[in-house]
Design a protein around this motif. Structure first.
Motif: not given
Lengths: 429, 256
Positions: A120-122, A127, A112, A124
């Motif tokens: 980055a937005p998330s 990765a 979070l 994941i």
């Protein structure tokens, strides 16, 4: 110049919240941290329910910290009915709790909060560029969940956790399987202290009242006196004299004050009060990052969470060793149901969590009150925003919004927790 | 976020609930990176800060409806979504918070809680299908991780997953767990939707019926059996009023 800033729906935060801010020449005139997730009215339906329904029901307040709600509920019921638990039960509960704290701390720090620092937005989405970082984050979270699964029977809303003891004891084989994951992850968890210590945290400190359980010999999450860095011991039998709950007119969540002001609970408060109980090898790694405790920068909550994860891996290995060397026995939970009142306070991942119940002689709930960490932190977040916003003078509205979102997110607010308990006048139209 | 036309566009979101079912998606740690290879998570505000407001091929909606704002929200999501999944017991039946629906509203009014709490609207807690059509129900408090994989795998090959038409008892017997009902404990296994692999009886805890009644459950005769076992009406009714009290077949239930 007058300006208003609104974040309509927080992202990378558990639940639904918004922030509204009114500025005049960079000065905050009004700040409203508003929780608009539907109220759930737990108190209104806990009344009249049986004592043994309390722990599984309160588990449903929050999926992320369900074990903490269960454990706090169990301890409060046991306090009310003078039920003692065995050392085996205490140890298994501590182990279960470690699983949840690791899972939840990693969820916040790595999934979070971290994207804010790596653009980055998330997580994941990271990765490809940060493969090892993402992989270790997933493995650490999985380890936390697996502990809860093995001891509790399920990662979300554990089942085996009963009043007086566990309904089923984990098998030796399942515990041995965990041992490998612990060993496998220990060095990488230590390395995370370096990684999170090197993130570019905003330069912002504010003096506030840090509140957490303060351990004596070890860093405690379940059993230690609630303590304030400003006023010392908080007697939980008289918590209402120490903590004032109120409902802001703009929110579906309660908020709390102490002596008219906000206070902070959670990993940073715990670290500030218990830093001397952290292992020496962790301390030397922390020193290398240049970050010092006690620390007044709320953005470092996630750093404190990562330090806790490394500490809990060490503690988890110790407990596993202890469990391995003892013969784990199924327990019979014999106790007498009786009238009584019980209060318990523990450290949920996001901070101090308080449960308070009264039962009649048939073991039915007559009174229930639950104060969650996010309710406790609400006012402190608003006070931080008032102090932090003027420092953002000169930045674009988009940048200010991003920075404030990041600050709110740093607290890891859990909105499901905060709306569990709102006691309101029901309006049905 | 780049849009990839070949992948199914997935939304994951929550209304009023505990967040636990959404968390079970994040708890798919060992396979989550594989999942994002084959699906496109276009809306998941709990996990990402860039989110697209529709359209969606599949939406997993957790939580119950408890406010007017949520009624509008679910109607909008319905419009944007091809395959709408009630994700978990709150979304299917209103969840644990639906117990309040049975309360005396006047009595609740009398309870003066906060002087300043009257600005909040709270409707009876219901499942999503009270307001919109649902394409698939995933039961459980929380949903089962294995079932999430099953459903996603079916969708990936363009199939609609087949709902189960049998009770928790079937899974419990297959696993050879000890029957708790035979031990005189009030276990909801005989009337409850399968799919959890009898997770609670597996650890010697009675089924609380969190997955709701299965389609052919004979509730009346189950209650008769419980009474023959000398269980009190209060205890029986309380057990039906845990997590699925507002299931259409349970909400009007009277145990005399």
């Amino acid at each position: 110049m007058k300006q208003s800033i609104a974040i309509d729906r927080f992202t990378r935060v558990e639940g639904h919240g918004r922030l509204f801010l009114e500025l005049e020449d960079s000065e905050v005139k009004d700040v409203q941290l508003s929780i608009f997730e539907g109220p759930r009215l737990f108190e209104s339906f806990l009344k009249g329910r049986k004592y043994d329904e309390v722990p599984p029901f309160v588990s449903r307040i929050c999926g992320i910290c369900s074990a903490s709600h269960i454990l706090t509920g169990l301890i409060a019921v046991e306090n009310a009915m003078d039920i003692q638990v065995s050392e085996q039960t205490s140890l298994l509960r501590e182990f279960l709790d470690i699983g949840e704290i690791v899972q939840s701390n990693v969820l916040h720090a790595c999934f979070l909060a971290l994207p804010d620092y790596l653009g980055a937005p998330s997580t994941i989405a990271l990765a490809d560029d940060h493969k090892e970082l993402v992989k270790t984050s997933l493995e650490l979270k999985d380890l936390g969940n697996n502990i809860v699964r093995i001891v509790g029977g399920r990662a979300v809303h554990p089942i085996t956790t009963q009043i007086g003891g566990f309904s089923k004891i984990p098998s030796k084989n399942s515990l041995e399987a965990l041992e490998n994951s612990f060993k496998n992850l220990k060095d990488r968890a230590l390395h995370f202290i370096e990684i999170f210590g090197s993130l570019n945290y905003p330069d912002f400190e504010r003096e506030t009242d840090f509140v957490a359980l303060k351990g004596d010999k070890k860093y405690e999450f379940l059993n230690a006196p609630l303590t304030s860095t400003k006023t010392g011991l908080i007697e939980i039998s008289r918590y209402k004299e120490y903590i004032e709950e109120y409902t802001p007119s703009y929110s579906n969540s309660k908020a709390c004050k102490r002596n008219g002001k906000g206070f902070m609970v959670g990993a940073l408060s715990r670290m500030n009060l218990n830093y001397d109980l952290i292992e020496d090898d962790l301390k030397s790694l922390i020193e290398k990052t240049g970050i010092e405790f006690p620390n007044k920068n709320p953005h470092l909550i996630s750093f404190a969470q990562i330090v806790e994860v490394a500490h809990l891996i060490t503690r988890g290995i110790e407990i596993l060793k202890e469990l391995k060397n003892t013969e784990l026995k199924p327990e019979k939970n014999n106790f007498e149901v009786k009238e009584g009142e019980g209060i318990a306070v523990t450290e949920a991942p996001r901070g101090a969590l308080l449960h308070h119940y009264k039962f009649n002689d048939r073991g039915l709930v007559e009174y229930a009150n639950i104060i969650t960490p996010t309710s406790m932190n609400n006012r402190n977040i608003e006070e931080d925003i008032i102090a932090y916003t003027p420092l953002l003078q000169g930045k674009s509205e988009e940048e200010i919004t991003f920075e404030l979102h990041k600050l709110v997110r740093a607290y890891d607010p859990c909105i499901s927790c905060s709306t569990h308990t709102l006691q309101i006048d029901l309006k049905i139209k | 976020m780049d849009s990839d036309d070949d992948k199914l566009k997935i939304a994951v979101l929550g209304l009023t609930g505990c967040g636990g079912c959404q968390l079970e998606i994040l708890n798919l740690e060992p396979v989550i990176l594989d999942l994002v290879e084959v699906f496109e998570l276009v809306y998941f505000p709990e996990a990402q800060s860039e989110n697209i407001e529709g359209p969606y091929d599949v939406a997993f909606v957790e939580g119950s409806i408890t406010t007017k704002e949520e009624i509008e929200r679910i109607k909008n999501i319905r419009k944007e979504t091809k395959f709408l999944v009630s994700f978990g017991t709150c979304a299917c039946y209103g969840g644990v918070q639906a117990i309040r629906n049975f309360g005396d509203i006047e009595e609740a009014r009398k309870q003066v809680y906060d002087d300043d709490g009257s600005h909040i609207d709270a409707l009876p807690s219901t499942g999503l299908d009270e307001y919109v059509n649902i394409d698939y129900y995933m039961h459980g408090c929380p949903v089962d991780r294995g079932e999430i994989i099953d459903v996603l795998s079916s969708l990936l090959i363009g199939k609609i997953p087949e709902p189960k038409h049998y009770s928790v008892c079937v899974e419990c017997k297959l696993a050879e767990y000890v029957c708790l009902l035979n031990e005189g404990k009030l276990c909801m296994g005989p009337v409850t939707n399968a799919g959890c692999k009898a997770r609670c009886p597996a650890v010697s805890v009675t089924c609380d019926g969190c997955r709701g009644p299965y389609d052919q459950a004979n509730i009346e005769s189950f209650i008769e059996i419980l009474k023959e076992k000398k269980m009190s009406s209060d205890d029986i009714l309380r057990k039906f009023r845990m997590y699925t009290s507002w299931a259409p077949r349970y909400r009007g239930l009277k145990v005399i």
